[in-house]
Structure formats: structure tokens, C-alpha cells
Design an enzyme around this catalytic site. Structure first.
Site, PDB file in Angstrom:
ATOM      1  N   CYS A  64     -49.825 107.925 -58.825  1.00  0.00           N
ATOM      2  CA  CYS A  64     -51.114 108.297 -58.197  1.00  0.00           C
ATOM      3  C   CYS A  64     -51.278 109.641 -58.565  1.00  0.00           C
ATOM      4  CB  CYS A  64     -50.869 108.521 -56.595  1.00  0.00           C
ATOM      5  SG  CYS A  64     -52.242 109.040 -55.635  1.00  0.00           S
ATOM      6  N   LEU A  65     -52.548 110.150 -58.807  1.00  0.00           N
ATOM      7  CA  LEU A  65     -52.737 111.495 -59.405  1.00  0.00           C
ATOM      8  C   LEU A  65     -52.241 112.501 -58.409  1.00  0.00           C
ATOM      9  CD1 LEU A  65     -56.198 110.632 -61.072  1.00  0.00           C
ATOM     10  CD2 LEU A  65     -54.028 110.797 -61.940  1.00  0.00           C
ATOM     11  N   GLN A  97     -59.385 113.351 -52.755  1.00  0.00           N
ATOM     12  CA  GLN A  97     -58.547 113.908 -53.989  1.00  0.00           C
ATOM     13  C   GLN A  97     -58.958 115.054 -54.719  1.00  0.00           C
ATOM     14  OE1 GLN A  97     -57.616 109.946 -55.922  1.00  0.00           O
ATOM     15  NE2 GLN A  97     -55.518 110.911 -55.971  1.00  0.00           N
ATOM     16  N   HIS A 108     -55.750 100.468 -53.825  1.00  0.00           N
ATOM     17  CA  HIS A 108     -54.935 102.061 -53.876  1.00  0.00           C
ATOM     18  C   HIS A 108     -56.346 103.244 -53.403  1.00  0.00           C
ATOM     19  CE1 HIS A 108     -52.558 105.043 -55.964  1.00  0.00           C
ATOM     20  NE2 HIS A 108     -53.422 105.926 -55.787  1.00  0.00           N
ATOM     21  N   GLU A 109     -57.490 102.725 -53.930  1.00  0.00           N
ATOM     22  CA  GLU A 109     -58.773 103.926 -53.584  1.00  0.00           C
ATOM     23  C   GLU A 109     -59.120 103.887 -52.011  1.00  0.00           C
ATOM     24  OE1 GLU A 109     -58.943 106.323 -55.684  1.00  0.00           O
ATOM     25  OE2 GLU A 109     -57.700 105.224 -57.038  1.00  0.00           O
ATOM     26  N   HIS A 135     -56.899 105.600 -49.977  1.00  0.00           N
ATOM     27  CA  HIS A 135     -56.888 106.884 -50.198  1.00  0.00           C
ATOM     28  C   HIS A 135     -57.919 107.308 -48.990  1.00  0.00           C
ATOM     29  CE1 HIS A 135     -54.563 108.943 -53.081  1.00  0.00           C
ATOM     30  NE2 HIS A 135     -55.021 108.162 -54.199  1.00  0.00           N
ATOM     31  N   GLY A 187     -58.175 105.855 -61.303  1.00  0.00           N
ATOM     32  CA  GLY A 187     -59.372 105.979 -59.989  1.00  0.00           C
ATOM     33  C   GLY A 187     -59.031 107.346 -59.483  1.00  0.00           C
TER      34      GLY A 187
END
Ligand code: CO
Length: 173
Positions: free
Chosen positions: A97-98, A53, A139-140, A143, A48
Site C-alpha cells: 500500500c502506498l 490517501q 483494497h480501495e 481505504h 490504486g
């Protein structure tokens, strides 16, 4: 199309709670933006990617849920102005996480969530998810609220996680 720079831990936009977007206003730029987000997410093997991000203060994210077989293409979910309206069940699992590349840590998540959002056509949707998709939704949405998965790490593990992040940061661009 373009592969975009992914913001890393420490960049202020990752800590911003993003305000809902006006769908009509962003609609013209949306197809291109979503394609770029998808390409970026695929390039770094993510599940995701939230708009902050890639440096944009927009309350939207994409999820690329891996197919059942390795050759299956991922299924794309676009969540605009998402809100978790129901949640149940808890499980501790490893997560990454990216924006914190190289870090994996155990966090507690709900196993079953219901999310309301607008899809990419601006249509209101309500969706119940379990498993990896439920995790990705949480998770998203985190963010978009300025939260990162490391915030959920058990307090006892935080000093160790901080140490690892310090080492990893030296390798990020
Ligand atoms: Co992330």
C-alpha cells in the site's frame, strides 16, 4: 498538474469511513483532481489511490491497472461512491500500500467481486472483476471505509508486521 503528498499509516484521515459524495458538487473539480491523483499514483508506481490517501475526505478512488505488456499504458478506473455488492472465491496473496511504503504482507482477498459505483461522468456502473482488478477494488473500497490491508493480516503475523512498520516509519516523510 501536481504530484501530491500521500498520507502515511498513522494519519487519522486513513481511518475515516468516508461518506458518499454528491457527484454534482464535486464535478467541477473532478477532472483536475483525477489527473493529479493519476500522476501521483504513477509517480510512486501504485495500482490504486484513494482520496483520503491525498488528504481528502471524499468517497472516491482511482485504479491504474497495468497493461498486459510493459509498454502498454495502464487502464484507469475511477470509482465514485463504490460498493461491493457480490463477492466469491478466496486467495491469500502478498499485498502492499502506498500509505505503508516498504511493507509487503500476505492477506486474504476475494478473487471475484462485483462493484457498483459512479464513473467519472457520474454514470452508474456495475462491474464484475477478477484477479488484480478484483484485489484493487477491495483494497480501495477498504481505504474509503477507513481500513488498511494490514488489518487483514493473519493475527499470528501481526506482531512481526508491527515491528516492521515501526522500523519503516522512521524513513517516511
Ligand atoms: Co493502499
Amino acid at each position: 498538474m501536481a504530484i501530491l503528498h500521500v498520507t502515511k499509516y498513522g494519519e487519522p484521515i486513513l481511518r475515516q469511513k468516508l461518506k458518499p459524495v454528491d457527484y454534482q458538487k464535486i464535478a467541477p473539480q473532478l477532472p483536475r483532481l483525477l489527473k493529479d491523483m493519476e500522476e501521483t499514483c504513477l509517480a510512486v508506481h501504485g495500482v490504486g489511490l484513494a482520496a483520503n490517501q491525498i488528504g481528502l475526505p471524499l468517497r472516491l478512488a482511482i485504479i491504474l491497472l497495468p497493461g498486459e505488456k510493459e509498454e502498454d499504458p495502464p487502464k484507469r478506473y475511477v470509482i465514485i461512491n463504490p460498493k461491493i455488492v457480490a463477492k466469491q472465491g478466496e486467495k491469500i496473496e502478498e499485498e502492499g500500500c502506498l500509505s505503508l511504503p516498504g511493507l509487503w504482507a500476505e492477506v486474504k482477498r476475494y478473487t471475484d467481486v462485483t462493484v457498483e459505483f459512479l464513473d467519472e461522468t457520474g454514470t452508474p456502473k456495475k462491474m464484475r472483476a477478477r484477479g488484480l482488478l478484483a484485489k484493487a477494488f477491495q483494497h480501495e473500497v477498504d481505504h474509503l471505509d477507513g481500513k488498511l490491508f494490514i488489518d487483514l493480516v493473519d493475527p499470528k503475523s501481526k506482531p512481526e508486521v508491527k515491528k516492521i512498520i515501526k522500523k519503516l516509519r522512521a524513513q517516511w516523510d
